[in-house]
Scaffold this active site. Structure first.
Site, mmCIF file in Angstrom:
data_model
loop_
_atom_site.group_PDB
_atom_site.id
_atom_site.type_symbol
_atom_site.label_atom_id
_atom_site.label_comp_id
_atom_site.label_asym_id
_atom_site.label_seq_id
_atom_site.Cartn_x
_atom_site.Cartn_y
_atom_site.Cartn_z
ATOM 1 N N PRO A 48 0.851 -1.427 0.031
ATOM 2 C CG PRO A 48 -0.337 -1.241 2.087
ATOM 3 C CD PRO A 48 0.728 -2.388 1.268
ATOM 4 C CG ASN A 49 -0.225 4.190 1.196
ATOM 5 O OD1 ASN A 49 -0.618 5.057 0.781
ATOM 6 N ND2 ASN A 49 0.106 3.853 2.631
ATOM 7 N NE ARG A 86 3.968 6.739 1.708
ATOM 8 C CZ ARG A 86 3.743 5.562 1.965
ATOM 9 N NH1 ARG A 86 4.578 4.433 1.048
ATOM 10 N NH2 ARG A 86 3.719 4.861 3.712
ATOM 11 C CE1 TYR A 90 8.758 5.067 3.196
ATOM 12 C CE2 TYR A 90 6.754 6.973 2.932
ATOM 13 C CZ TYR A 90 7.343 5.823 3.942
ATOM 14 O OH TYR A 90 7.073 5.690 4.860
ATOM 15 C CG ASN A 120 8.655 -1.862 0.284
ATOM 16 O OD1 ASN A 120 7.756 -2.101 0.888
ATOM 17 N ND2 ASN A 120 9.064 -0.880 0.046
ATOM 18 C CB ALA A 165 1.824 0.236 6.233
ATOM 19 C CD GLU A 179 10.684 -7.674 6.705
ATOM 20 O OE1 GLU A 179 11.245 -8.433 6.563
ATOM 21 O OE2 GLU A 179 10.305 -6.199 6.868
ATOM 22 C CG HIS A 215 10.984 -2.299 5.122
ATOM 23 N ND1 HIS A 215 9.616 -2.200 4.706
ATOM 24 C CD2 HIS A 215 11.311 -3.278 5.187
ATOM 25 C CE1 HIS A 215 9.246 -2.916 5.084
ATOM 26 N NE2 HIS A 215 10.289 -3.902 5.711
ATOM 27 N NE ARG A 217 9.447 6.167 8.762
ATOM 28 C CZ ARG A 217 8.975 6.151 8.082
ATOM 29 N NH1 ARG A 217 9.470 4.800 7.081
ATOM 30 N NH2 ARG A 217 8.016 6.558 7.517
HETATM 31 C C1 DQA Z 1 7.977 1.221 3.932
HETATM 32 C C2 DQA Z 1 8.262 1.278 5.506
HETATM 33 C C3 DQA Z 1 6.683 1.181 6.270
HETATM 34 O O1 DQA Z 1 7.111 1.314 7.443
HETATM 35 C C4 DQA Z 1 6.127 2.155 5.614
HETATM 36 O O2 DQA Z 1 4.307 1.482 6.182
HETATM 37 C C5 DQA Z 1 5.801 2.275 4.086
HETATM 38 C C6 DQA Z 1 7.204 2.460 3.300
HETATM 39 C C7 DQA Z 1 9.413 1.731 3.638
HETATM 40 O O3 DQA Z 1 9.572 1.299 1.959
HETATM 41 O O4 DQA Z 1 9.953 2.023 4.211
HETATM 42 O O5 DQA Z 1 4.576 2.311 3.629
HETATM 43 O O6 DQA Z 1 7.659 -0.030 3.575
#
Ligand code: DQA
Length: 147
Positions: free
Chosen positions: A10-11, A18, A23, A74, A77, A98, A100, A107
């Site tokens: 998501p996102n 964003r 990011y 990735n 959240a 995994e 990020h 954070r």
């Molecule tokens: C994320 C880190 C997560 O905590 C966050 O909710 C994201 C992006 C990252 O790529 O840094 O959506 O996965």
């Protein structure tokens, strides 16, 4: 060699716009283009996807598992909330790295726990878009190159 599956949660469709200070400036299309280059150089196919819906991610992890394909994940959240993704990785027997963009451990404390990490082959966090490149390098045990 099965395709490399890159699955984004998501996102992540908003990357570039964003919170760029967290990011980075690269968009998801930029990351996709870089992964496509890396896969082409290796002669492997790329399946690159993004969804804001948890069930889509579960379906795609299962699909990769059936194909015996490695996954760069990735989960956004959902990393911090999803037992369903944990179970999907376990059940599918998929090799998952995994990733990020941000260093989640530097954070908010709610980002410190991952349901993915215990069932992941490894974790890469904090290198922006290069986290994906480093994951690819880890899959193929090659020298990483920045995005
Ligand atoms: C994320 C880190 C997560 O905590 C966050 O909710 C994201 C992006 C990252 O790529 O840094 O959506 O996965």
């Amino acid at each position: 060699m099965p395709a490399v599956h890159v699955i984004n949660g998501p996102n992540l469709n908003l990357l570039g716009a964003r919170e760029p200070s967290v990011y980075g400036a690269a968009t998801l299309d930029d990351i996709k283009a870089r992964m496509a280059e890396l896969c082409a150089a290796r002669g492997v196919d790329l399946v690159f996807r993004q969804s804001n819906h948890e069930g889509d991610l579960v379906d795609w992890i299962q699909e990769a598992g059936r194909a015996g394909a490695p996954v760069i994940l990735n989960a956004g959240a959902y990393t911090h909330t999803s037992i369903a993704l944990h179970d999907a990785i376990k059940g599918a027997g998929a090799t998952v790295i995994e990733v990020h963009l941000s260093n989640v451990h530097a954070r908010e404390s709610f980002r410190h726990h991952s349901f993915i990490s215990p069932v992941a082959r490894g974790v890469i966090a904090g290198f922006g878009a290069a986290s994906y490149v480093l994951a690819f390098a880890a899959l193929f045990d090659e020298e990483p190159r920045k995005i």
